[in-house]
Motif scaffolding. Sequence first.
Motif, PDB file in Angstrom:
ATOM      1  N   VAL A  57      -5.113  -2.301   2.295  1.00  0.00           N
ATOM      2  CA  VAL A  57      -6.537  -2.320   2.623  1.00  0.00           C
ATOM      3  C   VAL A  57      -7.096  -3.720   2.396  1.00  0.00           C
ATOM      4  CG1 VAL A  57      -8.805  -1.418   1.958  1.00  0.00           C
ATOM      5  CG2 VAL A  57      -6.849   0.128   2.121  1.00  0.00           C
ATOM      6  N   GLN A  58      -6.639  -4.369   1.330  1.00  0.00           N
ATOM      7  CA  GLN A  58      -7.099  -5.730   1.029  1.00  0.00           C
ATOM      8  C   GLN A  58      -6.663  -6.714   2.122  1.00  0.00           C
ATOM      9  OE1 GLN A  58      -5.477  -7.462  -2.542  1.00  0.00           O
ATOM     10  NE2 GLN A  58      -7.335  -8.683  -2.870  1.00  0.00           N
ATOM     11  N   GLU A  59      -5.424  -6.607   2.588  1.00  0.00           N
ATOM     12  CA  GLU A  59      -4.945  -7.481   3.657  1.00  0.00           C
ATOM     13  C   GLU A  59      -5.737  -7.260   4.943  1.00  0.00           C
ATOM     14  OE1 GLU A  59      -0.218  -8.057   2.696  1.00  0.00           O
ATOM     15  OE2 GLU A  59      -0.877  -6.148   3.553  1.00  0.00           O
ATOM     16  N   ARG A  60      -6.023  -6.012   5.243  1.00  0.00           N
ATOM     17  CA  ARG A  60      -6.819  -5.714   6.435  1.00  0.00           C
ATOM     18  C   ARG A  60      -8.218  -6.315   6.312  1.00  0.00           C
ATOM     19  NH1 ARG A  60      -5.600   0.697   6.785  1.00  0.00           N
ATOM     20  NH2 ARG A  60      -3.367   0.556   7.137  1.00  0.00           N
ATOM     21  N   HIS A  61      -8.799  -6.184   5.141  1.00  0.00           N
ATOM     22  CA  HIS A  61     -10.146  -6.717   4.931  1.00  0.00           C
ATOM     23  C   HIS A  61     -10.150  -8.243   5.060  1.00  0.00           C
ATOM     24  CE1 HIS A  61     -14.220  -6.988   3.463  1.00  0.00           C
ATOM     25  NE2 HIS A  61     -13.828  -7.897   2.586  1.00  0.00           N
ATOM     26  N   ARG A  62      -9.168  -8.922   4.451  1.00  0.00           N
ATOM     27  CA  ARG A  62      -9.090 -10.386   4.555  1.00  0.00           C
ATOM     28  C   ARG A  62      -8.951 -10.820   6.007  1.00  0.00           C
ATOM     29  NH1 ARG A  62      -5.518 -10.510  -0.019  1.00  0.00           N
ATOM     30  NH2 ARG A  62      -3.814 -10.680   1.467  1.00  0.00           N
ATOM     31  N   PHE A  63      -8.094 -10.121   6.738  1.00  0.00           N
ATOM     32  CA  PHE A  63      -7.904 -10.474   8.142  1.00  0.00           C
ATOM     33  C   PHE A  63      -9.181 -10.224   8.935  1.00  0.00           C
ATOM     34  CE2 PHE A  63      -6.819  -9.480  12.540  1.00  0.00           C
ATOM     35  CZ  PHE A  63      -6.240 -10.675  12.902  1.00  0.00           C
ATOM     36  N   ASP A  64      -9.856  -9.129   8.641  1.00  0.00           N
ATOM     37  CA  ASP A  64     -11.087  -8.799   9.354  1.00  0.00           C
ATOM     38  C   ASP A  64     -12.164  -9.854   9.126  1.00  0.00           C
ATOM     39  OD1 ASP A  64     -12.688  -7.237  11.038  1.00  0.00           O
ATOM     40  OD2 ASP A  64     -13.529  -6.114   9.362  1.00  0.00           O
ATOM     41  N   GLN A  65     -12.163 -10.462   7.956  1.00  0.00           N
ATOM     42  CA  GLN A  65     -13.154 -11.481   7.622  1.00  0.00           C
ATOM     43  C   GLN A  65     -12.777 -12.862   8.136  1.00  0.00           C
ATOM     44  OE1 GLN A  65     -16.083 -10.508   6.276  1.00  0.00           O
ATOM     45  NE2 GLN A  65     -15.155  -8.495   6.533  1.00  0.00           N
ATOM     46  N   ALA A  66     -11.516 -13.035   8.560  1.00  0.00           N
ATOM     47  CA  ALA A  66     -11.035 -14.342   9.027  1.00  0.00           C
ATOM     48  C   ALA A  66     -11.812 -14.792  10.258  1.00  0.00           C
ATOM     49  CB  ALA A  66      -9.543 -14.279   9.330  1.00  0.00           C
ATOM     50  N   SER A  67     -11.905 -16.069  10.420  1.00  0.00           N
ATOM     51  CA  SER A  67     -12.649 -16.651  11.539  1.00  0.00           C
ATOM     52  C   SER A  67     -11.941 -16.406  12.860  1.00  0.00           C
ATOM     53  CB  SER A  67     -12.812 -18.150  11.322  1.00  0.00           C
ATOM     54  OG  SER A  67     -13.254 -18.766  12.502  1.00  0.00           O
ATOM     55  N   THR A  68     -12.596 -15.767  13.779  1.00  0.00           N
ATOM     56  CA  THR A  68     -12.048 -15.527  15.107  1.00  0.00           C
ATOM     57  C   THR A  68     -11.848 -16.844  15.836  1.00  0.00           C
ATOM     58  OG1 THR A  68     -13.157 -13.402  15.199  1.00  0.00           O
ATOM     59  CG2 THR A  68     -12.432 -14.331  17.297  1.00  0.00           C
TER      60      THR A  68
END
Length: 146
Positions: A57-68
């Motif tokens: 869940v943490q990895e998904r959240h970090r990726f979701d917050q990453a700059s597109t």
Amino acid sequence: MIWTLDNFPAAINHLTPLTRKKALAIANALVAQGFQEKLALSIASSHAKQWYREATVQERHRFDQASTQAQSNPHPPQSSRRGADIAVKPDPAGWAVVSPSGDRATELYPRKTDAVERAKTIASAEQGSVAIYKRNGALQQVVKPR
């Protein structure tokens, strides 16, 4: 063509938004490496689904917050600074080749070896060195390409 969250092929419309974002990051990196768009989308879709199943869940959240923006720009800006260090750092989308300023990725690759090779090419042209980092963020080594 560089795909974005606002402009992507219908072939990945069925993916959840986060899985689609991961697939776009992978597909853009593959196209930048010379893959045909259709093949890149197929590979990216498959890898993104697997990533989603295996990511915490943490990895998904970090990726979701990453700059597109950083994930969708596979073409590095031309640097006029000689001797600038290029870095290969872990990124939620794979491995990032980071510009001399170090504030955002210029290219993303799913495999570290591909990112290192690209970074060496850039550093060689700029007469610089490549700082290679481990997945945990620690510096692995610094190399000076020939």
